[in-house]
Design a protein around this motif. Structure first.
Motif, PDB file in Angstrom:
ATOM      1  N   LEU A 358       0.824  -1.121   0.179  1.00  0.00           N
ATOM      2  CA  LEU A 358      -0.147   0.081  -0.053  1.00  0.00           C
ATOM      3  C   LEU A 358       0.958   1.029   0.069  1.00  0.00           C
ATOM      4  O   LEU A 358       0.581   2.265  -0.673  1.00  0.00           O
ATOM      5  N   SER A 359       2.101   1.134   0.674  1.00  0.00           N
ATOM      6  CA  SER A 359       2.823   2.291   0.709  1.00  0.00           C
ATOM      7  C   SER A 359       3.789   2.787  -0.807  1.00  0.00           C
ATOM      8  O   SER A 359       3.942   3.729  -1.032  1.00  0.00           O
ATOM      9  N   THR A 360       3.565   1.635  -1.567  1.00  0.00           N
ATOM     10  CA  THR A 360       4.083   1.873  -2.872  1.00  0.00           C
ATOM     11  C   THR A 360       3.355   1.917  -3.883  1.00  0.00           C
ATOM     12  O   THR A 360       3.595   2.208  -5.053  1.00  0.00           O
ATOM     13  N   ALA A 361       1.894   1.765  -3.533  1.00  0.00           N
ATOM     14  CA  ALA A 361       0.738   1.902  -4.631  1.00  0.00           C
ATOM     15  C   ALA A 361       0.702   3.322  -4.920  1.00  0.00           C
ATOM     16  O   ALA A 361       1.088   4.153  -4.227  1.00  0.00           O
ATOM     17  N   GLY A 362       0.306   3.326  -6.228  1.00  0.00           N
ATOM     18  CA  GLY A 362       0.157   5.011  -6.568  1.00  0.00           C
ATOM     19  C   GLY A 362      -1.013   4.706  -7.740  1.00  0.00           C
ATOM     20  O   GLY A 362      -1.290   3.583  -8.308  1.00  0.00           O
ATOM     21  N   PRO A 363      -1.132   5.917  -8.501  1.00  0.00           N
ATOM     22  CA  PRO A 363      -2.078   5.752  -9.679  1.00  0.00           C
ATOM     23  C   PRO A 363      -1.829   4.911 -10.774  1.00  0.00           C
ATOM     24  O   PRO A 363      -2.598   4.348 -11.408  1.00  0.00           O
ATOM     25  N   ALA A 364      -0.522   4.730 -10.839  1.00  0.00           N
ATOM     26  CA  ALA A 364      -0.122   3.832 -11.878  1.00  0.00           C
ATOM     27  C   ALA A 364      -0.569   2.360 -11.888  1.00  0.00           C
ATOM     28  O   ALA A 364      -1.022   1.611 -12.906  1.00  0.00           O
ATOM     29  N   PHE A 365      -0.972   1.964 -10.632  1.00  0.00           N
ATOM     30  CA  PHE A 365      -1.345   0.631 -10.331  1.00  0.00           C
ATOM     31  C   PHE A 365      -2.909   0.556 -10.350  1.00  0.00           C
ATOM     32  O   PHE A 365      -3.586  -0.526 -10.250  1.00  0.00           O
ATOM     33  N   GLY A 366      -3.489   1.668 -10.488  1.00  0.00           N
ATOM     34  CA  GLY A 366      -5.060   1.721 -10.194  1.00  0.00           C
ATOM     35  C   GLY A 366      -5.593   1.411  -9.016  1.00  0.00           C
ATOM     36  O   GLY A 366      -4.909   1.201  -8.129  1.00  0.00           O
ATOM     37  N   VAL A 367      -6.832   1.122  -9.186  1.00  0.00           N
ATOM     38  CA  VAL A 367      -7.602   0.714  -7.903  1.00  0.00           C
ATOM     39  C   VAL A 367      -7.250  -0.624  -7.528  1.00  0.00           C
ATOM     40  O   VAL A 367      -7.144  -0.932  -6.362  1.00  0.00           O
ATOM     41  N   ALA A 368      -7.043  -1.456  -8.508  1.00  0.00           N
ATOM     42  CA  ALA A 368      -6.537  -2.845  -8.497  1.00  0.00           C
ATOM     43  C   ALA A 368      -5.409  -2.755  -7.494  1.00  0.00           C
ATOM     44  O   ALA A 368      -5.117  -3.751  -6.379  1.00  0.00           O
ATOM     45  N   GLY A 369      -4.275  -1.801  -7.680  1.00  0.00           N
ATOM     46  CA  GLY A 369      -3.016  -1.781  -6.653  1.00  0.00           C
ATOM     47  C   GLY A 369      -3.491  -1.624  -5.146  1.00  0.00           C
ATOM     48  O   GLY A 369      -2.766  -2.303  -4.088  1.00  0.00           O
ATOM     49  N   TYR A 370      -4.374  -0.771  -4.883  1.00  0.00           N
ATOM     50  CA  TYR A 370      -4.996  -0.632  -3.606  1.00  0.00           C
ATOM     51  C   TYR A 370      -5.584  -1.825  -2.993  1.00  0.00           C
ATOM     52  O   TYR A 370      -5.392  -2.170  -1.876  1.00  0.00           O
ATOM     53  N   ILE A 371      -6.436  -2.625  -3.694  1.00  0.00           N
ATOM     54  CA  ILE A 371      -6.981  -3.494  -3.483  1.00  0.00           C
ATOM     55  C   ILE A 371      -6.208  -4.584  -3.101  1.00  0.00           C
ATOM     56  O   ILE A 371      -6.514  -5.615  -2.340  1.00  0.00           O
ATOM     57  N   ALA A 372      -5.061  -4.848  -3.875  1.00  0.00           N
ATOM     58  CA  ALA A 372      -4.112  -5.961  -3.600  1.00  0.00           C
ATOM     59  C   ALA A 372      -3.480  -5.977  -2.352  1.00  0.00           C
ATOM     60  O   ALA A 372      -3.280  -6.865  -1.706  1.00  0.00           O
ATOM     61  N   GLY A 373      -3.251  -4.533  -1.982  1.00  0.00           N
ATOM     62  CA  GLY A 373      -2.415  -4.268  -0.716  1.00  0.00           C
ATOM     63  C   GLY A 373      -3.433  -4.830   0.698  1.00  0.00           C
ATOM     64  O   GLY A 373      -3.326  -5.432   1.455  1.00  0.00           O
ATOM     65  N   ILE A 374      -4.745  -4.441   0.138  1.00  0.00           N
ATOM     66  CA  ILE A 374      -5.793  -4.706   1.255  1.00  0.00           C
ATOM     67  C   ILE A 374      -6.137  -6.286   1.451  1.00  0.00           C
ATOM     68  O   ILE A 374      -6.259  -6.927   2.468  1.00  0.00           O
ATOM     69  N   VAL A 375      -5.927  -6.913   0.268  1.00  0.00           N
ATOM     70  CA  VAL A 375      -6.012  -8.435   0.327  1.00  0.00           C
ATOM     71  C   VAL A 375      -5.093  -9.264   0.926  1.00  0.00           C
ATOM     72  O   VAL A 375      -5.260 -10.204   1.509  1.00  0.00           O
ATOM     73  N   VAL A 376      -3.670  -8.660   1.008  1.00  0.00           N
ATOM     74  CA  VAL A 376      -2.719  -9.120   1.772  1.00  0.00           C
ATOM     75  C   VAL A 376      -2.821  -8.850   3.108  1.00  0.00           C
ATOM     76  O   VAL A 376      -2.498  -9.620   3.902  1.00  0.00           O
ATOM     77  N   LEU A 377      -2.992  -7.509   3.293  1.00  0.00           N
ATOM     78  CA  LEU A 377      -3.132  -7.153   4.734  1.00  0.00           C
ATOM     79  C   LEU A 377      -4.118  -7.891   5.537  1.00  0.00           C
ATOM     80  O   LEU A 377      -3.908  -8.031   6.935  1.00  0.00           O
ATOM     81  N   THR A 378      -5.414  -7.765   5.117  1.00  0.00           N
ATOM     82  CA  THR A 378      -6.489  -8.280   5.958  1.00  0.00           C
ATOM     83  C   THR A 378      -6.314  -9.711   6.459  1.00  0.00           C
ATOM     84  O   THR A 378      -6.422  -9.879   7.649  1.00  0.00           O
ATOM     85  N   PRO A 379      -5.861 -10.701   5.849  1.00  0.00           N
ATOM     86  CA  PRO A 379      -5.756 -12.094   6.318  1.00  0.00           C
ATOM     87  C   PRO A 379      -4.664 -12.199   7.149  1.00  0.00           C
ATOM     88  O   PRO A 379      -4.811 -12.995   7.994  1.00  0.00           O
ATOM     89  N   GLY A 380      -3.585 -11.257   7.124  1.00  0.00           N
ATOM     90  CA  GLY A 380      -2.568 -11.230   7.983  1.00  0.00           C
ATOM     91  C   GLY A 380      -3.401 -10.679   9.357  1.00  0.00           C
ATOM     92  O   GLY A 380      -2.801 -11.359  10.541  1.00  0.00           O
ATOM     93  N   TYR A 381      -4.032  -9.664   9.359  1.00  0.00           N
ATOM     94  CA  TYR A 381      -4.632  -9.287  10.519  1.00  0.00           C
ATOM     95  C   TYR A 381      -5.495 -10.326  11.334  1.00  0.00           C
ATOM     96  O   TYR A 381      -5.637 -10.493  12.602  1.00  0.00           O
TER      97      TYR A 381
END
Length: 483
Positions: A358-381
């Protein structure tokens, strides 16, 4: 073994399975109601402001009254359950929560609504603290991880379901319906508790004398001052915020002084020196701080950078809670199989990777980049939460489970409050503007990256703490095995 004995054991086992399922259903519903009580009211604030002709600052107390009561009293509720009986107090908490919900629904004035919400928060504090504490009595030890995973899932369900369910009910039936909904659910939880939870053992007549009333009042006042400093204090004049922080330090100091003079203190500091409890609570607070970051930063990032409307933002923001719902029970089952200490580190590592993405995501990765970070972060939580809660409750004596469960809930609540304040401040500072809603997309992107970079650092700190505790435990075990 005689055949009759075998048949009797089989019948006992058959009776035990429904009892376990009924107890789990009761505890899960209690946790669901306590978390739903927080999230479902947020969506009603504009409607309530109009209904009672209240200002924005005033209507916030509908949420704050609930959160303050729950945060300040959750430890005391757990300790009281240890003294007078957890099943008995949980039943009382369910009655209080249900009656307070009815009072909220029929409240004729704003002041009475806020008072009813505070009473509802007290009931929620009892339900949250004892819901976890009773697991050790009602659920077999080999299924503790699964039970903790289920309770974590129910907390996520309540958080995720609140806004959408509340919005639907308000539009269809009016704002009073969001409180009326709690009545049948509360009655159902009360029936399940009275039917399936194990009856409390006999308590000493001197049990009530062991309740630290002075410590309870000091701790509640200290936590209230801190919570207000982190929430209302930000928008108030500077002297108010400073005064609340000063009150927090004074109250905390007085609490420690009084604790040393009480025969049966609310919190025994000696417990923090063994079994890694202090580290478990600290990591829980850090993790909750990071998870709040997704709620603080996510909506502004999606709106300002990708120009998404509210409906689409809601769908994207629902990804995290949806993953929590799916992964929570599975996380608990993995904990039962592999053990809690190892999975605490695995969960934290997965969270760190998600925060870095999430800290390296940006507009170039689109909304999918943000969702990808959440998909990894949340199961870890979810994995961390199930493992950490299991580790804490497994090492605590039976007569301290209630207060310890309260401390676990307190650490999480304080992390959420701190995350909303501190991580929000970092986001605004890094974005270089006081009004995020009008900030340029580039500024919001940098603010988002800086905030999640900070989140990744906090998770690394949590990993260091957890690793150190595990190494110390291993050395202690080797010393005991040595001749």
């Amino acid at each position: 073994m005689p055949k009759s004995a075998t048949r009797d054991d089989g019948r006992m086992h058959e009776r035990a399975i429904p009892a376990v399922h009924g107890a789990l259903a009761c505890l899960a519903l209690s946790i669901l109601l306590s978390s739903l009580g927080t999230s479902i009211a947020n969506v009603a604030l504009p409607t309530l402001a109009s209904a009672f002709s209240a200002s924005f600052e005033q209507v916030q107390w509908i949420v704050l009254a609930y959160l303050l009561a729950m945060t300040t009293l959750v430890v005391s509720a757990g300790r009281l359950g240890d003294i007078i009986g957890r099943r008995r107090l949980l039943l009382a908490g369910l009655v209080l929560f249900t009656l307070a919900s009815a009072c909220c629904a029929i409240a004729p004035t704003f002041v009475l609504l806020v008072a009813a919400r505070a009473a509802q928060g007290l009931g929620a504090a009892i339900m949250a603290a004892l819901g976890m504490a009773i697991v050790g009595e009602a659920i077999p030890r080999e299924r503790t991880g699964s039970a903790m995973g289920l309770l974590g899932t129910m907390s996520a369900v309540g958080t995720a379901l609140g806004p959408s369910l509340g919005g639907f009910m308000i539009s269809a039936f009016g704002w009073r319906s969001i409180f009326l909904l709690n009545i049948p659910l509360g009655l159902l939880a009360f029936y399940l508790a009275s039917r399936f939870l194990p009856v409390d053992g006999a308590k000493s007549r001197n049990g009530r004398a062991g309740f630290d009333s002075v410590g309870t009042l000091l701790l509640a006042a200290t936590l209230a001052a801190y919570a207000l400093a982190m929430t209302m204090g930000r928008g108030a004049p500077g002297w108010i915020g400073t005064g609340l922080i000063l009150a927090t330090f004074i109250g905390g100091s007085l609490f420690l002084l009084v604790k040393a003079r009480i025969r049966s203190p609310l919190i025994q500091l000696a417990a923090f020196r063994g079994e890694g409890l202090s580290v478990n609570l600290a990591t829980s607070a850090l993790v909750a701080t990071v998870m709040m970051t997704t709620f603080v930063v996510g909506p502004f990032y999606l709106a300002r950078v990708f120009a998404l409307d509210e409906a689409v933002i809601g769908m994207v923001m629902a990804v995290g809670p949806a993953i929590s719902i799916v992964s929570g029970v599975f996380a608990g089952r993995i904990v039962d199989r592999l053990g809690a200490p190892r999975l605490i580190l695995i969960g934290l590592t997965e969270m760190a990777i998600g925060a870095v993405l999430l800290s390296t995501a940006g507009p170039a990765f689109g909304v999918a980049g943000y969702i990808a970070g959440i998909v990894v972060l949340t199961p870890g939580y979810q994995l961390f939460q199930a493992a950490n809660n299991t580790a804490v409750m497994a090492s605590i004596p039976a007569d301290r489970r209630g207060v310890t469960s309260g401390l676990v809930n307190l650490s999480r609540n304080l992390g959420l409050i701190t995350g909303a304040s501190a991580m929000g401040a970092i986001f605004r500072f890094a974005s270089g503007t006081g009004d995020i809603a009008k900030a340029a997309p580039e500024a919001v992107t940098f603010g988002m990256q800086a905030t999640f970079g900070t989140a990744a650092f906090l998770i690394v700190v949590a990993i260091i703490l957890a690793t150190g505790t595990r190494l110390l435990a291993g050395r202690a075990g080797q010393a005991q095995d040595a001749p």
